[in-house]
Design a protein around this motif. Structure first.
Motif, PDB file in Angstrom:
ATOM      1  N   PRO A  25       6.573  16.844  -1.565  1.00  0.00           N
ATOM      2  CA  PRO A  25       7.990  16.645  -1.234  1.00  0.00           C
ATOM      3  C   PRO A  25       8.329  17.038   0.199  1.00  0.00           C
ATOM      4  CG  PRO A  25       7.735  17.796  -3.327  1.00  0.00           C
ATOM      5  CD  PRO A  25       6.377  17.743  -2.711  1.00  0.00           C
ATOM      6  N   SER A  26       9.379  16.390   0.729  1.00  0.00           N
ATOM      7  CA  SER A  26       9.934  16.682   2.062  1.00  0.00           C
ATOM      8  C   SER A  26       8.955  16.386   3.192  1.00  0.00           C
ATOM      9  CB  SER A  26      10.394  18.153   2.137  1.00  0.00           C
ATOM     10  OG  SER A  26      11.345  18.438   1.141  1.00  0.00           O
ATOM     11  N   SER A  27       8.020  15.499   2.961  1.00  0.00           N
ATOM     12  CA  SER A  27       7.097  15.076   4.013  1.00  0.00           C
ATOM     13  C   SER A  27       7.650  13.872   4.752  1.00  0.00           C
ATOM     14  CB  SER A  27       5.721  14.750   3.413  1.00  0.00           C
ATOM     15  OG  SER A  27       5.123  15.911   2.879  1.00  0.00           O
ATOM     16  N   VAL A  28       7.176  13.658   5.981  1.00  0.00           N
ATOM     17  CA  VAL A  28       7.698  12.596   6.845  1.00  0.00           C
ATOM     18  C   VAL A  28       6.545  11.844   7.494  1.00  0.00           C
ATOM     19  CG1 VAL A  28       9.109  12.062   8.880  1.00  0.00           C
ATOM     20  CG2 VAL A  28       9.779  13.926   7.353  1.00  0.00           C
TER      21      VAL A  28
ATOM     22  N   LYS B 166       9.781  10.673   3.234  1.00  0.00           N
ATOM     23  CA  LYS B 166      10.619   9.976   4.205  1.00  0.00           C
ATOM     24  C   LYS B 166       9.729   9.160   5.128  1.00  0.00           C
ATOM     25  CE  LYS B 166      14.051  10.530   7.868  1.00  0.00           C
ATOM     26  NZ  LYS B 166      14.841  11.491   8.680  1.00  0.00           N
ATOM     27  N   VAL B 167       9.986   7.865   5.203  1.00  0.00           N
ATOM     28  CA  VAL B 167       9.180   6.963   6.031  1.00  0.00           C
ATOM     29  C   VAL B 167      10.087   6.287   7.048  1.00  0.00           C
ATOM     30  CG1 VAL B 167       7.640   4.982   6.047  1.00  0.00           C
ATOM     31  CG2 VAL B 167       7.599   6.562   4.114  1.00  0.00           C
ATOM     32  N   ASN B 168       9.763   6.454   8.319  1.00  0.00           N
ATOM     33  CA  ASN B 168      10.507   5.795   9.394  1.00  0.00           C
ATOM     34  C   ASN B 168       9.731   4.550   9.816  1.00  0.00           C
ATOM     35  OD1 ASN B 168      12.555   7.832   9.509  1.00  0.00           O
ATOM     36  ND2 ASN B 168      11.121   9.137  10.609  1.00  0.00           N
TER      37      ASN B 168
ATOM     38  N   ARG C 184       0.826  -1.204   0.000  1.00  0.00           N
ATOM     39  CA  ARG C 184       0.000   0.000   0.000  1.00  0.00           C
ATOM     40  C   ARG C 184       0.866   1.262   0.000  1.00  0.00           C
ATOM     41  NH1 ARG C 184      -3.316   1.117  -2.135  1.00  0.00           N
ATOM     42  NH2 ARG C 184      -4.238   2.651  -0.751  1.00  0.00           N
ATOM     43  N   LEU C 185       1.981   1.211   0.717  1.00  0.00           N
ATOM     44  CA  LEU C 185       2.883   2.360   0.740  1.00  0.00           C
ATOM     45  C   LEU C 185       3.428   2.651  -0.655  1.00  0.00           C
ATOM     46  CD1 LEU C 185       4.357   4.467   2.487  1.00  0.00           C
ATOM     47  CD2 LEU C 185       6.172   2.778   2.828  1.00  0.00           C
TER      48      LEU C 185
END
Length: 257
Positions: free
Chosen positions: A53-56, A36-38, A25-26
């Motif tokens: 862009p530049s989202s977390v 960015k995915v932690n 799904r990601l």
């Protein structure tokens, strides 16, 4: 011993499959290459998800966006650890730039919500309709802020203007119950609703309670621990239980001329 081992293997297999589904799904998220995915994060449902862009997205955040629903943010969005966002079918959350939803906040959406630029929700907030079948909208305009541990009932609309600060521990209710029928529990009478509006540049202090069908004007200050039961005009300061006007900011400014 064999039965226990078998259960452990089965549980691990289900856990593994679930994580594979989240990754799948990601991969369908629009803007994933600049996101960015932690890990780990939970992404479920067949709705549309898009980030600029530049989202977390931080660890253990959960995004559950069902079929025919949508979650969309522009650049520099931050979804905090353990944040839980759920969007029901036919609903949506649309945010502009520099928005954030803090750690451990719960956001459940059953209508069309909108966040402006720099709209921020802090940690441990609970924002959703607290009555089944009653679904309002949350509109947060530019530079508005909801601090930690707030409870926002969205059984009816909650409309927050520009440059509004809502202090920690506040509670907004957009529904109530009629309680004059002695055959029913007082909390279970006929439901009523009323929207809440907050004008531009207003400041709601910590632990303030706002009741349904209240409009708070522009450049208003509501002191900490107050209970707002009726609408408030522009450029005033209110305090107390129930809240009463204690000052006019217009008169104060006039004194300088």
């Amino acid at each position: 011993m064999f039965v226990v081992f078998k259960k452990l293997i089965s549980a691990y297999f289900k856990f593994f499959i679930r994580h594979l589904y989240w990754l799948y799904r990601l991969s369908a998220v629009k803007g994933i290459k600049k996101l960015k995915v932690n890990f780990p994060v939970c992404i479920e449902g067949k709705g549309q998800i898009a980030f600029g862009p530049s989202s977390v997205i931080d660890k253990r955040a959960s995004l559950k966006v069902t079929l025919n629903s949508a979650l969309s943010f522009e650049s520099n969005t931050h979804i905090g650890q353990n944040a839980d966002i759920r969007i029901d079918s036919g609903a949506s959350l649309t945010g502009k730039e520099n928005c954030s939803i803090g750690n451990n906040s719960r956001i459940y959406i059953n209508n069309h919500w909108e966040f402006g630029n720099n709209a921020n929700i802090a940690t441990y907030c609970s924002i959703f309709s607290r009555e089944a079948g009653l679904f309002g909208r949350l509109i947060m305009s530019d530079n508005s802020y909801i601090a930690d541990n707030c409870i926002i009932d969205v059984a009816d609309d909650v409309i927050i203007g520009k440059d509004v600060a809502i202090g920690p521990g506040c509670t907004f209710y957009t529904h109530d119950h009629e309680y004059d029928d002695l055959n029913l529990p007082a909390w279970n009478g006929k439901k009523t609703t009323g929207k809440i509006e907050i004008g531009n540049k207003s400041w709601i202090g910590s632990n303030v309670t706002v009741l349904p069908n209240v409009s708070i004007g522009k450049h208003v200050v509501v002191a900490a621990n107050s209970v707002v039961t009726k609408s408030i005009p522009d450029n005033t300061v209110w305090a107390g239980v129930p809240a009463r006007q204690i000052k006019s900011l217009v008169e104060k400014n006039d004194a300088f001329y």
